[in-house]
Design an enzyme around this catalytic site. Structure first.
Site, mmCIF file in Angstrom:
data_model
loop_
_atom_site.group_PDB
_atom_site.id
_atom_site.type_symbol
_atom_site.label_atom_id
_atom_site.label_comp_id
_atom_site.label_asym_id
_atom_site.label_seq_id
_atom_site.Cartn_x
_atom_site.Cartn_y
_atom_site.Cartn_z
ATOM 1 N N THR A 333 0.852 -1.194 0.000
ATOM 2 C CA THR A 333 0.000 0.000 0.000
ATOM 3 C C THR A 333 0.883 1.237 0.000
ATOM 4 O OG1 THR A 333 -1.666 1.238 1.240
ATOM 5 C CG2 THR A 333 -0.197 -0.150 2.526
ATOM 6 N N HIS A 390 1.842 -12.018 13.917
ATOM 7 C CA HIS A 390 2.771 -12.620 14.862
ATOM 8 C C HIS A 390 2.424 -14.085 15.163
ATOM 9 C CE1 HIS A 390 6.040 -12.697 17.514
ATOM 10 N NE2 HIS A 390 5.932 -11.488 18.047
#
Length: 420
Positions: A333, A390
């Site tokens: 992005t 994560h």
């Protein structure tokens, strides 16, 4: 021892005892009233006696030059004591000119009457009179505001220049135009509802963290400056920084396949993608859309530039199909196109990472030169932010991936693709 009588002086008989003298009978003393006993007084200090010669007869005494001052009376209870009266002294000597130091040197004529104490030499006064300069309007540049010869010359030169007409008073600025949607209510579009639902689900499903590095893109800027005009004339699209970053990103995905994978915690499976399908976020009037470049790892920088330009134009024109908006394994992005330096993008599920590119700015940084050592130079700098899941990607994996992308871009080994 009694003296013996001699022949020359016959002994005289010693008289017997004498009768007591007659005394007047004591009259009775009147009784005194009893007095109250008081403690004995302290002996007063003896007054110093003046020499008799220092005194003069009262008729020949001269009046004392200064009469004795009356000691101040103690303040009354409950009333404030009056302030002490200042002792006035007559001024000693003529007053000194202000602004000429403690010695008073340099006294002379003044620039103007009426209280202006700026010192002016006779030469400066004559020069001002010859040029028609009013010394009262001249700001001195010397010590203590002293008017110098150059100040008079500058004032005379400024008076000779034609003065520009005073600018017309500017009209009050018009208020900023208000949006037509202010104060209205509208229904949520289908696309906005889908974006809201997927962004919320992404934050609820994955454990997202963001890591950031600063990249020196000066080498990329030099390549672009040499080939961007010919590239646009030949290919019809602009050569921006995004194709170079996309190339380094997909090369890093091959080195670190965890960031190009998906995870299913319920099934307990991790799926690594067979290709690098790169999603490019595009800002449109309806909202944010992410078209996908299939097999981006097989494309060169020029190929990526053409695909990014083509997909971006068709997405803004609403000419992309549903199959081009799905199937991505990694997303980039570019929020720096709107001026943002740094952001924390949200992962596009079911992916596990997204890379954000900030605005490129020129900034002085310390670089190491093989001949000069550490020097300060103005470089083209950009922040790259990586948000990762994560659950699958550890912080060390994200750091190694960002370090690889950073090193690839700072090396700038893309010139061979453009014949440099």
């Amino acid at each position: 021892m009694p003296r013996r009588p001699t022949a020359a002086s016959p002994a005289t008989p010693r008289p017997k005892s004498r009768p007591p003298p007659l005394r007047r009978p004591a009259s009775p003393r009147p009784s005194r009233p009893t007095r109250r006993r008081t403690p004995p007084r302290r002996p007063s200090r003896p007054r110093r006696r003046r020499h008799p010669r220092s005194r003069s007869p009262r008729k020949n005494r001269s009046p004392s030059p200064s009469p004795r001052r009356r000691p101040p009376s103690p303040p009354r209870r409950g009333l404030p004591s009056p302030p002490p009266r200042p002792r006035s002294r007559p001024p000693r000597g003529p007053p000194r000119a202000a602004g000429f130091g403690a010695s008073g040197a340099g006294l002379g004529p003044r620039a103007a009457e009426g209280g202006d104490a700026t010192y002016v030499t006779p030469l400066v006064r004559k020069l001002a009179a010859d040029n028609g300069v009013d010394l009262a309007t001249v700001q001195g540049s010397g010590v203590g505001g002293r008017i110098r010869k150059q100040d008079v010359l500058d004032a005379a030169e400024a008076a000779k220049k034609p003065q520009a007409p005073a600018a017309a008073q500017s009209a009050p600025s018009a208020p900023a135009p208000q949006s037509a949607k202010a104060g209205t209510t509208e229904k949520v579009t289908r696309l906005r509802a889908t974006i809201a639902r997927r962004m919320k689900e992404s934050l609820e499903v994955s454990a997202q963290l963001t890591a950031t590095v600063e990249v020196d893109l000066t080498a990329i800027s030099r390549i672009r400056a040499q080939v961007k005009d010919d590239f646009k004339a030949r290919e019809g699209v602009s050569l921006s920084y995004l194709p170079f970053i996309s190339k380094a990103a997909v090369e890093g995905l091959r080195q670190f396949p965890k960031l190009n994978a998906t995870i299913d915690t319920e099934a307990g499976q991790i799926t690594y993608a067979a290709s690098e399908d790169l999603g490019i976020a595009v800002d449109t009037e309806k909202g944010l859309l992410v078209p996908v470049i299939k097999d981006a790892g097989d494309l060169t920088v020029a190929g990526l530039a053409k695909r990014i330009g083509d997909l971006g134009a068709r997405t803004r024109a609403n000419k992309v199909g549903p199959d081009e908006l799905t199937g991505g394994t990694f997303t980039i992005t570019n929020y720096g196109s709107a001026g943002t330096l740094m952001d924390t993008p949200i992962i596009n599920q079911p992916q596990v990472a997204i890379l954000g590119t900030g605005a490129m700015v020129k900034r002085p940084v310390v670089i190491s030169d093989p001949e000069l050592g550490d020097i300060i130079a103005v470089r083209d700098m950009m922040y790259l932010s990586l948000t990762y899941d994560h659950r699958l990607v550890d912080g060390a994996d994200a750091a190694r991936y960002l370090s690889f992308v950073k090193a690839r871009l700072e090396e700038g080994e893309f010139g061979a693709e453009f014949g440099l």
